[in-house]
Each structure stands twice: as C-alpha cells, then as structure tokens.
Scaffold this motif. Structure first.
Motif, PDB file in Angstrom:
ATOM      1  N   ALA A   1      -6.066  12.442 -12.370  1.00  0.00           N
ATOM      2  CA  ALA A   1      -7.324  11.988 -11.760  1.00  0.00           C
ATOM      3  C   ALA A   1      -7.194  10.545 -11.266  1.00  0.00           C
ATOM      4  CB  ALA A   1      -8.456  12.107 -12.776  1.00  0.00           C
ATOM      5  N   VAL A   2      -6.530   9.712 -12.048  1.00  0.00           N
ATOM      6  CA  VAL A   2      -6.303   8.315 -11.633  1.00  0.00           C
ATOM      7  C   VAL A   2      -5.354   8.266 -10.444  1.00  0.00           C
ATOM      8  CG1 VAL A   2      -5.464   6.059 -12.384  1.00  0.00           C
ATOM      9  CG2 VAL A   2      -6.722   7.513 -13.982  1.00  0.00           C
ATOM     10  N   LEU A   3      -4.314   9.092 -10.482  1.00  0.00           N
ATOM     11  CA  LEU A   3      -3.349   9.125  -9.375  1.00  0.00           C
ATOM     12  C   LEU A   3      -4.024   9.568  -8.082  1.00  0.00           C
ATOM     13  CD1 LEU A   3      -0.286  10.755 -11.182  1.00  0.00           C
ATOM     14  CD2 LEU A   3      -0.601   8.335 -10.604  1.00  0.00           C
ATOM     15  N   LEU A   4      -4.916  10.564  -8.163  1.00  0.00           N
ATOM     16  CA  LEU A   4      -5.638  11.022  -6.976  1.00  0.00           C
ATOM     17  C   LEU A   4      -6.492   9.900  -6.400  1.00  0.00           C
ATOM     18  CD1 LEU A   4      -6.702  13.118  -4.985  1.00  0.00           C
ATOM     19  CD2 LEU A   4      -8.311  13.885  -6.736  1.00  0.00           C
ATOM     20  N   ALA A   5      -7.156   9.158  -7.267  1.00  0.00           N
ATOM     21  CA  ALA A   5      -7.975   8.036  -6.789  1.00  0.00           C
ATOM     22  C   ALA A   5      -7.112   6.979  -6.106  1.00  0.00           C
ATOM     23  CB  ALA A   5      -8.741   7.427  -7.969  1.00  0.00           C
ATOM     24  N   ALA A   6      -5.950   6.682  -6.699  1.00  0.00           N
ATOM     25  CA  ALA A   6      -5.061   5.677  -6.113  1.00  0.00           C
ATOM     26  C   ALA A   6      -4.491   6.153  -4.780  1.00  0.00           C
ATOM     27  CB  ALA A   6      -3.941   5.348  -7.091  1.00  0.00           C
ATOM     28  N   VAL A   7      -4.103   7.424  -4.702  1.00  0.00           N
ATOM     29  CA  VAL A   7      -3.582   7.974  -3.452  1.00  0.00           C
ATOM     30  C   VAL A   7      -4.648   7.926  -2.356  1.00  0.00           C
ATOM     31  CG1 VAL A   7      -2.870  10.129  -2.336  1.00  0.00           C
ATOM     32  CG2 VAL A   7      -1.818   9.439  -4.490  1.00  0.00           C
ATOM     33  N   THR A   8      -5.878   8.290  -2.708  1.00  0.00           N
ATOM     34  CA  THR A   8      -6.964   8.288  -1.725  1.00  0.00           C
ATOM     35  C   THR A   8      -7.279   6.880  -1.245  1.00  0.00           C
ATOM     36  OG1 THR A   8      -7.915  10.248  -2.780  1.00  0.00           O
ATOM     37  CG2 THR A   8      -9.351   8.973  -1.321  1.00  0.00           C
ATOM     38  N   ALA A   9      -7.409   5.942  -2.180  1.00  0.00           N
ATOM     39  CA  ALA A   9      -7.758   4.564  -1.810  1.00  0.00           C
ATOM     40  C   ALA A   9      -6.673   3.926  -0.948  1.00  0.00           C
ATOM     41  CB  ALA A   9      -7.987   3.740  -3.079  1.00  0.00           C
ATOM     42  N   SER A  10      -5.415   4.064  -1.356  1.00  0.00           N
ATOM     43  CA  SER A  10      -4.323   3.462  -0.580  1.00  0.00           C
ATOM     44  C   SER A  10      -4.183   4.141   0.775  1.00  0.00           C
ATOM     45  CB  SER A  10      -3.011   3.532  -1.362  1.00  0.00           C
ATOM     46  OG  SER A  10      -2.696   4.874  -1.693  1.00  0.00           O
TER      47      SER A  10
ATOM     48  N   TYR B   1      -1.797  15.285 -18.713  1.00  0.00           N
ATOM     49  CA  TYR B   1      -1.459  15.197 -17.295  1.00  0.00           C
ATOM     50  C   TYR B   1      -2.717  15.167 -16.434  1.00  0.00           C
ATOM     51  CZ  TYR B   1      -0.266  16.528 -12.605  1.00  0.00           C
ATOM     52  OH  TYR B   1      -0.186  16.546 -11.238  1.00  0.00           O
ATOM     53  N   ALA B   2      -3.707  16.014 -16.751  1.00  0.00           N
ATOM     54  CA  ALA B   2      -4.925  16.092 -15.941  1.00  0.00           C
ATOM     55  C   ALA B   2      -5.649  14.751 -15.906  1.00  0.00           C
ATOM     56  CB  ALA B   2      -5.843  17.183 -16.485  1.00  0.00           C
TER      57      ALA B   2
ATOM     58  N   GLY C   1       5.132  15.456 -11.235  1.00  0.00           N
ATOM     59  CA  GLY C   1       4.656  15.641 -12.602  1.00  0.00           C
ATOM     60  C   GLY C   1       4.068  17.016 -12.827  1.00  0.00           C
ATOM     61  N   LEU C   2       3.259  17.490 -11.883  1.00  0.00           N
ATOM     62  CA  LEU C   2       2.655  18.817 -12.038  1.00  0.00           C
ATOM     63  C   LEU C   2       3.724  19.903 -12.033  1.00  0.00           C
ATOM     64  CD1 LEU C   2       0.201  20.614 -12.303  1.00  0.00           C
ATOM     65  CD2 LEU C   2      -0.069  20.538  -9.813  1.00  0.00           C
ATOM     66  N   LEU C   3       4.712  19.759 -11.154  1.00  0.00           N
ATOM     67  CA  LEU C   3       5.789  20.741 -11.114  1.00  0.00           C
ATOM     68  C   LEU C   3       6.496  20.833 -12.468  1.00  0.00           C
ATOM     69  CD1 LEU C   3       7.722  22.677  -9.619  1.00  0.00           C
ATOM     70  CD2 LEU C   3       9.034  20.652  -8.923  1.00  0.00           C
ATOM     71  N   HIS C   4       6.807  19.682 -13.067  1.00  0.00           N
ATOM     72  CA  HIS C   4       7.537  19.712 -14.333  1.00  0.00           C
ATOM     73  C   HIS C   4       6.643  20.150 -15.494  1.00  0.00           C
ATOM     74  CE1 HIS C   4      11.153  18.986 -16.557  1.00  0.00           C
ATOM     75  NE2 HIS C   4      10.521  18.227 -17.432  1.00  0.00           N
ATOM     76  N   VAL C   5       5.359  19.833 -15.443  1.00  0.00           N
ATOM     77  CA  VAL C   5       4.442  20.322 -16.481  1.00  0.00           C
ATOM     78  C   VAL C   5       4.407  21.848 -16.467  1.00  0.00           C
ATOM     79  CG1 VAL C   5       1.996  20.530 -17.095  1.00  0.00           C
ATOM     80  CG2 VAL C   5       2.982  18.290 -16.685  1.00  0.00           C
ATOM     81  N   LEU C   6       4.314  22.447 -15.295  1.00  0.00           N
ATOM     82  CA  LEU C   6       4.283  23.907 -15.206  1.00  0.00           C
ATOM     83  C   LEU C   6       5.603  24.512 -15.669  1.00  0.00           C
ATOM     84  CD1 LEU C   6       2.410  24.434 -11.821  1.00  0.00           C
ATOM     85  CD2 LEU C   6       1.528  24.730 -14.132  1.00  0.00           C
TER      86      LEU C   6
ATOM     87  N   LEU D   1       0.828  -1.212   0.000  1.00  0.00           N
ATOM     88  CA  LEU D   1       0.000   0.000   0.000  1.00  0.00           C
ATOM     89  C   LEU D   1       0.863   1.263   0.000  1.00  0.00           C
ATOM     90  CD1 LEU D   1      -2.791  -1.006   2.553  1.00  0.00           C
ATOM     91  CD2 LEU D   1      -3.076  -0.635   0.100  1.00  0.00           C
ATOM     92  N   THR D   2       1.945   1.230   0.780  1.00  0.00           N
ATOM     93  CA  THR D   2       2.829   2.400   0.831  1.00  0.00           C
ATOM     94  C   THR D   2       3.546   2.607  -0.496  1.00  0.00           C
ATOM     95  OG1 THR D   2       3.143   2.059   3.204  1.00  0.00           O
ATOM     96  CG2 THR D   2       4.724   3.472   2.084  1.00  0.00           C
ATOM     97  N   VAL D   3       3.936   1.515  -1.153  1.00  0.00           N
ATOM     98  CA  VAL D   3       4.575   1.643  -2.473  1.00  0.00           C
ATOM     99  C   VAL D   3       3.622   2.325  -3.451  1.00  0.00           C
ATOM    100  CG1 VAL D   3       5.352   0.337  -4.495  1.00  0.00           C
ATOM    101  CG2 VAL D   3       6.190  -0.271  -2.219  1.00  0.00           C
ATOM    102  N   VAL D   4       2.372   1.894  -3.467  1.00  0.00           N
ATOM    103  CA  VAL D   4       1.377   2.505  -4.363  1.00  0.00           C
ATOM    104  C   VAL D   4       1.160   3.965  -3.986  1.00  0.00           C
ATOM    105  CG1 VAL D   4      -1.038   2.455  -5.093  1.00  0.00           C
ATOM    106  CG2 VAL D   4       0.236   0.322  -4.861  1.00  0.00           C
ATOM    107  N   HIS D   5       0.986   4.224  -2.705  1.00  0.00           N
ATOM    108  CA  HIS D   5       0.702   5.574  -2.225  1.00  0.00           C
ATOM    109  C   HIS D   5       1.852   6.527  -2.557  1.00  0.00           C
ATOM    110  CE1 HIS D   5      -1.620   8.286   0.388  1.00  0.00           C
ATOM    111  NE2 HIS D   5      -0.453   8.726   0.840  1.00  0.00           N
ATOM    112  N   LEU D   6       3.066   6.109  -2.252  1.00  0.00           N
ATOM    113  CA  LEU D   6       4.223   6.980  -2.453  1.00  0.00           C
ATOM    114  C   LEU D   6       4.523   7.179  -3.938  1.00  0.00           C
ATOM    115  CD1 LEU D   6       6.441   8.609  -1.141  1.00  0.00           C
ATOM    116  CD2 LEU D   6       7.786   6.518  -0.867  1.00  0.00           C
TER     117      LEU D   6
END
Length: 346
Positions: free
Chosen positions: A249-258, A244-245, A218-223, A204-209
């Motif tokens: 959205a998928v990353l946010l779901a994975a972070v929240t679930a984990s 990126y957006a 990713g957002l930092l480098h996109v900007l 779970l921590t591997v997925v979360h991190l």
C-alpha cells in the motif's frame, strides 16, 4: 491390519500413483503453457506498441524502437526479480515461526537476462543510438567517452556482478549492483539538457523505479513462496501475505505520487489531457495509468479475500496472480515509454 488389507491398500496406492503423477505433470504443463502465452503477450507490447502509439500523431520514431523497447522490458523485469526476492527475504525474517524452506532463487537467471539486454542496449549506444547491422558498426571504445555510453557500461557490469553475487554465499550483496542499475536508469532518463532540474527528475525516477520493482518483484516472490508446501499452512502464509500487503500500500502511494509529479514536470498541467490522446508518450502513459488502476483494484480484492478467510492465505492468491500479470504489462508499457519521443512542451 491383515495381509490382505495391506495388499489391497498397496495395490490401490500403486494404481493411484500414475494418475497423481499424470495430474501433476498435466498441471505443470498447463502452467508452462500459461507462462509462455503471458511472456509472448508481454513481448508484443514493446514490439507492436510503438506503431500503435505513434499512429496519427505526426511524430517520428527512432530506428529500432520496438527492439529497444523489448530489450528495456527484459532489463526492467530482470531488475524486479532479484529486488523482489531480497525484499521478501526481509519480510520472511519478520514472520513468527517462519519455515526455513523457501523457493529456489531466480536471481541468477534474471541477472543473465539483464546482462544480455544491457549488452544489446549498449550496442545501440555504441552505434550512435542506431541499430547496428554488424559488429563493425559499433564503436565500443566510444562508450567511455559519452554519458549514455558510461551509463550503459554501468548497467552491463552491474548485472554481471549481481549474477555472481546471486550465486555466492552472500546473495544479499546483490543490493549494491541492483541499486547501480536503478540510478543508471534514472540518470539516463534525465540528461543534463532536461528543461527542469535534472537532479529532481532523477530522484523521482529512482523512487518510482525502486518502489515499482519492490512491488512487482515482491508480489511474484510472495506467490512463489506460498506455493511451497511448508508455507501453505494458515499461520506463516497469512502473516507473510499480510506483511507484504501493508508495505505494498505504501509502495503504491509512492509510485503514484512520483509518477504524477514526473508527468507534471514533463507535461505542463494545461496540456496533459490533450497529450494523453494526441502524443505517443501520452497514449502510453494513459495505458499505464489504466493498468495501474486495475492493479490497485486487484490488490484491494486480494486484501478483502485475505480478511474474509484469514485461515486460508491461498484464497487471496487468485486476484494476486492476476495482479502479477497486470504488473508485468505495466513493466512492458513503462519500457515502451522510454523508447517513445518525449512529450511535447508548448
């Protein structure tokens, strides 16, 4: 054009030149001040956070909690930067007509910062999880004899390797040592004495991190990419931000679930609400939840602005910049949580 006209235009350009240079210099100085303020604020979270989180809980903090939390903040931030660059590099290859020019890499500097932070954390482990007063207090050879010591050495070597690979002709090879840092952090957070299956917690921590690093870095480098002149046109810039957006959205779901699953493993469901206010770990977790919720709102705002002005990708950058700042605070609070006493099980 007559000679007089050319002279007039040249004179105006010469007069205007210093003003433009001054404006650019002032803008750069302003951005530097903003960055300095944000870095200082991010450093205050791990330094002052333990005292605030532990106030009135009756829990005892380990020695040097603030310093350890600061080092782990630097380590996590150093992980996010190169991971984000590798992630965005893959997105760029999917953008039709993408310009060949991209911003310079921050990965070598991030690897250097991560190496310093991991060395500091290794010195704490070498002193028996105490803050060393002098080099004589550290048992460097003992690092090879303990689980935490071996994991600390893995992180030191991984950041060193990542820095060398970032300077090589194959910077994408950084993915391997960066993955080693993620796994080492996950194993460190879930020792074999964990109440539940430590392998599940590690996974779970591997997925979360991983997802959090991809999201923030990713957002930092996109900007940073959108700020370059070649990417300011509506076509490539809009396509990159849109790609990126969708992934974010998928990353946010994975972070929240984990994150929710990990919380329920560490806090019995019936005690979660009480621990969010009565334990230091719970208070830090509550602050992190609020920050992630703010990030989600900012991400939605940026997405809406991008849809309303699809021909102007820079229009979505204002909320996205705020999102990066709040994500930095999330990283700092996450690092703080690793230094606080584990939640109480009753």
């Amino acid at each position: 054009m007559s000679p007089t006209r050319r002279t007039t235009v040249a004179t105006a350009a010469e007069a205007d030149g210093p003003e433009r240079r001054s404006a650019r210099t002032g803008g750069g100085a302003g951005r530097a001040v903003v960055v300095l303020v944000l870095v200082t604020a991010a450093a205050l979270i791990p330094l002052l956070g333990p005292r605030v989180a532990l106030d009135g809980t009756g829990e005892a903090a380990a020695p040097g909690t603030g310093g350890i939390a600061l080092l782990r903040t630097v380590l996590l931030a150093a992980l996010c930067v190169p991971v984000g660059e590798l992630f965005v590099a893959r997105l760029v290859r999917r953008v039709p007509g993408a310009p060949g020019r991209t911003p310079g890499s921050w990965a070598p500097w991030a690897a250097g910062a991560g190496l310093v932070a991991s060395l500091g954390l290794a010195s704490v482990v070498a002193t028996g999880n105490l803050v060393p007063d002098s080099p004589a207090d550290m048992d460097v050879g003992g690092l090879y004899e303990t689980r935490d010591g071996k994991l600390a050495l893995v992180e030191v070597n991984a950041f060193a390797a990542a820095g060398l690979l970032a300077l090589s002709r194959r910077p994408a090879a950084q993915a391997l040592p960066l993955a080693a840092v993620v796994v080492a952090e996950a194993l460190r957070a879930h020792p074999s004495t964990d109440h539940h299956d430590p392998l599940v917690g590690t996974g779970l921590t591997v997925v979360h991190l991983t997802c959090a690093a991809l999201w923030a870095g990713g957002l930092l480098h996109v900007l940073r990419t959108l700020r370059t002149r070649a990417w300011r046109s509506s076509g490539p810039g809009t396509a990159l931000l849109g790609l990126y957006a969708r992934v974010a959205a998928v990353l946010l779901a994975a972070v929240t679930a984990s994150g929710v699953w990990s919380t329920l493993r560490r806090m019995p469901p019936g005690t979660v609400l009480d621990q969010l206010t009565e334990t230091a770990y719970g208070r830090a977790l509550f602050a992190k939840v609020l920050l992630v919720a703010a990030v989600a709102v900012l991400a939605l705002w940026a997405r809406l602005r991008l849809r309303r002005a699809a021909d102007d990708p820079l229009g979505a950058c204002a909320p996205a910049r705020a999102e990066v700042v709040v994500l930095g605070a999330v990283v700092a609070v996450s690092a703080l949580m690793t230094a606080l006493p584990l939640p109480i099980r009753w």
